[in-house]
Design a protein around this motif. Structure first.
Motif, PDB file in Angstrom:
ATOM      1  N   ASN A  44      99.399 -45.975 -30.532  1.00  0.00           N
ATOM      2  CA  ASN A  44     100.223 -44.850 -30.091  1.00  0.00           C
ATOM      3  C   ASN A  44     101.028 -45.216 -28.859  1.00  0.00           C
ATOM      4  O   ASN A  44     100.775 -46.241 -28.207  1.00  0.00           O
ATOM      5  CB  ASN A  44      99.335 -43.632 -29.771  1.00  0.00           C
ATOM      6  CG  ASN A  44      98.551 -43.149 -30.969  1.00  0.00           C
ATOM      7  OD1 ASN A  44      99.078 -43.025 -32.067  1.00  0.00           O
ATOM      8  ND2 ASN A  44      97.267 -42.865 -30.764  1.00  0.00           N
ATOM      9  N   ARG A  62     111.872 -30.949 -34.235  1.00  0.00           N
ATOM     10  CA  ARG A  62     111.762 -32.367 -33.889  1.00  0.00           C
ATOM     11  C   ARG A  62     112.747 -32.703 -32.773  1.00  0.00           C
ATOM     12  O   ARG A  62     113.705 -31.975 -32.534  1.00  0.00           O
ATOM     13  CB  ARG A  62     112.078 -33.277 -35.084  1.00  0.00           C
ATOM     14  CG  ARG A  62     111.656 -32.752 -36.428  1.00  0.00           C
ATOM     15  CD  ARG A  62     110.208 -32.945 -36.750  1.00  0.00           C
ATOM     16  NE  ARG A  62     109.869 -32.259 -38.001  1.00  0.00           N
ATOM     17  CZ  ARG A  62     108.652 -32.144 -38.488  1.00  0.00           C
ATOM     18  NH1 ARG A  62     107.630 -32.677 -37.841  1.00  0.00           N
ATOM     19  NH2 ARG A  62     108.425 -31.504 -39.614  1.00  0.00           N
ATOM     20  N   PHE A  79     112.267 -42.421 -29.942  1.00  0.00           N
ATOM     21  CA  PHE A  79     111.175 -41.917 -30.766  1.00  0.00           C
ATOM     22  C   PHE A  79     111.615 -40.638 -31.467  1.00  0.00           C
ATOM     23  O   PHE A  79     112.497 -39.919 -30.978  1.00  0.00           O
ATOM     24  CB  PHE A  79     109.934 -41.616 -29.914  1.00  0.00           C
ATOM     25  CG  PHE A  79     109.273 -42.828 -29.348  1.00  0.00           C
ATOM     26  CD1 PHE A  79     108.265 -43.482 -30.034  1.00  0.00           C
ATOM     27  CD2 PHE A  79     109.662 -43.327 -28.108  1.00  0.00           C
ATOM     28  CE1 PHE A  79     107.648 -44.603 -29.509  1.00  0.00           C
ATOM     29  CE2 PHE A  79     109.046 -44.451 -27.571  1.00  0.00           C
ATOM     30  CZ  PHE A  79     108.040 -45.088 -28.272  1.00  0.00           C
ATOM     31  N   VAL A  81     110.039 -37.254 -32.290  1.00  0.00           N
ATOM     32  CA  VAL A  81     108.862 -36.542 -31.798  1.00  0.00           C
ATOM     33  C   VAL A  81     108.798 -35.132 -32.368  1.00  0.00           C
ATOM     34  O   VAL A  81     109.796 -34.402 -32.366  1.00  0.00           O
ATOM     35  CB  VAL A  81     108.894 -36.476 -30.251  1.00  0.00           C
ATOM     36  CG1 VAL A  81     107.670 -35.761 -29.722  1.00  0.00           C
ATOM     37  CG2 VAL A  81     108.986 -37.885 -29.658  1.00  0.00           C
ATOM     38  N   ASP A  82     107.611 -34.746 -32.846  1.00  0.00           N
ATOM     39  CA  ASP A  82     107.378 -33.369 -33.279  1.00  0.00           C
ATOM     40  C   ASP A  82     107.269 -32.486 -32.044  1.00  0.00           C
ATOM     41  O   ASP A  82     106.479 -32.769 -31.133  1.00  0.00           O
ATOM     42  CB  ASP A  82     106.091 -33.267 -34.098  1.00  0.00           C
ATOM     43  CG  ASP A  82     106.144 -34.091 -35.377  1.00  0.00           C
ATOM     44  OD1 ASP A  82     107.260 -34.371 -35.846  1.00  0.00           O
ATOM     45  OD2 ASP A  82     105.068 -34.448 -35.891  1.00  0.00           O
ATOM     46  N   THR A  85     103.884 -31.103 -30.586  1.00  0.00           N
ATOM     47  CA  THR A  85     102.878 -32.040 -30.100  1.00  0.00           C
ATOM     48  C   THR A  85     102.308 -31.554 -28.770  1.00  0.00           C
ATOM     49  O   THR A  85     103.063 -31.113 -27.894  1.00  0.00           O
ATOM     50  CB  THR A  85     103.502 -33.438 -29.906  1.00  0.00           C
ATOM     51  OG1 THR A  85     104.105 -33.861 -31.126  1.00  0.00           O
ATOM     52  CG2 THR A  85     102.440 -34.446 -29.487  1.00  0.00           C
ATOM     53  N   VAL A 110     102.204 -37.029 -23.679  1.00  0.00           N
ATOM     54  CA  VAL A 110     102.478 -36.705 -25.085  1.00  0.00           C
ATOM     55  C   VAL A 110     102.223 -37.960 -25.928  1.00  0.00           C
ATOM     56  O   VAL A 110     102.842 -39.008 -25.706  1.00  0.00           O
ATOM     57  CB  VAL A 110     103.931 -36.224 -25.267  1.00  0.00           C
ATOM     58  CG1 VAL A 110     104.245 -36.008 -26.748  1.00  0.00           C
ATOM     59  CG2 VAL A 110     104.145 -34.938 -24.478  1.00  0.00           C
ATOM     60  N   VAL A 112     102.472 -40.108 -29.214  1.00  0.00           N
ATOM     61  CA  VAL A 112     103.357 -40.260 -30.366  1.00  0.00           C
ATOM     62  C   VAL A 112     102.927 -41.504 -31.148  1.00  0.00           C
ATOM     63  O   VAL A 112     102.799 -42.585 -30.565  1.00  0.00           O
ATOM     64  CB  VAL A 112     104.826 -40.400 -29.927  1.00  0.00           C
ATOM     65  CG1 VAL A 112     105.743 -40.583 -31.135  1.00  0.00           C
ATOM     66  CG2 VAL A 112     105.257 -39.188 -29.119  1.00  0.00           C
ATOM     67  N   ARG A 116     106.543 -43.570 -35.360  1.00  0.00           N
ATOM     68  CA  ARG A 116     107.629 -42.636 -35.036  1.00  0.00           C
ATOM     69  C   ARG A 116     108.673 -43.264 -34.122  1.00  0.00           C
ATOM     70  O   ARG A 116     109.590 -42.581 -33.675  1.00  0.00           O
ATOM     71  CB  ARG A 116     107.065 -41.368 -34.387  1.00  0.00           C
ATOM     72  CG  ARG A 116     106.351 -40.445 -35.363  1.00  0.00           C
ATOM     73  CD  ARG A 116     107.297 -39.991 -36.486  1.00  0.00           C
ATOM     74  NE  ARG A 116     106.725 -38.938 -37.289  1.00  0.00           N
ATOM     75  CZ  ARG A 116     106.835 -37.640 -37.037  1.00  0.00           C
ATOM     76  NH1 ARG A 116     107.516 -37.244 -35.972  1.00  0.00           N
ATOM     77  NH2 ARG A 116     106.291 -36.749 -37.818  1.00  0.00           N
TER      78      ARG A 116
END
Length: 265
Positions: A44, A62, A79, A81-82, A85, A110, A112, A116
């Protein structure tokens, strides 16, 4: 490719809305100075930092996020990213035209997944340079249509004494429209646009501000008292030379990348 195949249809059919995590409090048009960091921890990446002027982030599913993984342009990594998150906080910002259009976005540890990352570490600058010309071009066509409608409304309220000012506004709007038409055709024929879209941005900003300044001069009181929609648009026009890269940045791009005038001394 697998991520794009899964995600892009959701954007295209309107199921989701996305945002861009580019600008920061001390790094707006000077995108290369961003400080939001991403550190690798096993499989990650952990992101910490802050973004600002993130359009409609409060509605986004996103975020295409630029982070720093090393010094310099080659140390910027992107990245996908949701936005739900853990560790992401979104705080809408109300603009002077009374709309929550922008937001501050905070990233606190955070996490990730590595899959991603968009491209490879250090590909973020290249991604941004590829994306920004589209932000400064294709979306302008519908805005110019709105400016044309506003111009028609102004023409119906002015008299012959106003012809010179009205003509200057007309010229600015139609110049932006002609330039935008060239860009739309080029995109349709080649599938790509480049740094030349900075010309579109400069012309749109000029037309936007000149039109609404002219409206205020030729129809006294409309913006200040009688037309709240027009007042909102007038105030919004003041940001035209700032959002999407300031007018100064756009002229630098034109000078360096189109006219080959070299770097500032």
């Amino acid at each position: 490719p697998e991520l794009a195949a899964d995600m892009v249809p959701r954007l295209l059919d309107g199921t989701e809305q996305w945002c861009q995590g580019f600008s920061e409090p001390g790094s707006g048009s000077d995108l290369a100075s961003l400080t939001t960091r991403a550190e690798q921890r096993g499989d990650n990446w952990v992101i910490n930092g802050q973004k600002v002027w993130t359009s409609l982030a409060q509605y986004a599913s996103r975020c295409v996020l630029l982070t720093r993984t090393a010094p310099g342009h080659a140390g910027i990594t992107a990245f996908f990213v949701d936005m739900d998150t853990p560790g992401i906080t979104v705080r809408p910002l109300r603009t002077m035209h009374d709309v929550d259009e922008f937001a501050e976005v905070y990233f606190d540890d955070v996490v990730v997944p590595a899959d991603r990352m968009l491209g490879q570490p250090g590909d973020g600058w290249k991604l941004a340079m590829d994306l920004l010309p589209y932000e400064r071009s294709t979306c302008f066509w519908h805005r110019i249509a709105y400016l044309l409608a506003t111009l028609d409304g102004l023409a119906g309220k002015s008299d012959e004494a106003d012809d010179l000012d009205l003509g200057a506004a007309y010229l600015a709007v139609y110049t932006a429209r002609c330039r935008s038409h060239i860009t739309q055709r080029a995109l349709a024929e080649t599938g790509r646009v480049g740094p030349e879209t900075s010309i579109d941005k400069v012309l749109l900003s000029t037309a936007e501000q000149q039109l609404f300044d002219t409206y205020r001069d030729l129809v006294p009181g409309a913006i200040e008292w009688t037309d709240p929609v027009l007042r909102s648009e007038y105030l919004y026009s003041k940001a035209a030379t700032i959002y999407g890269g300031t007018a100064e940045i756009q002229r630098n791009i034109i000078a360096r990348r189109l006219l080959d005038l070299g770097k500032e001394q």
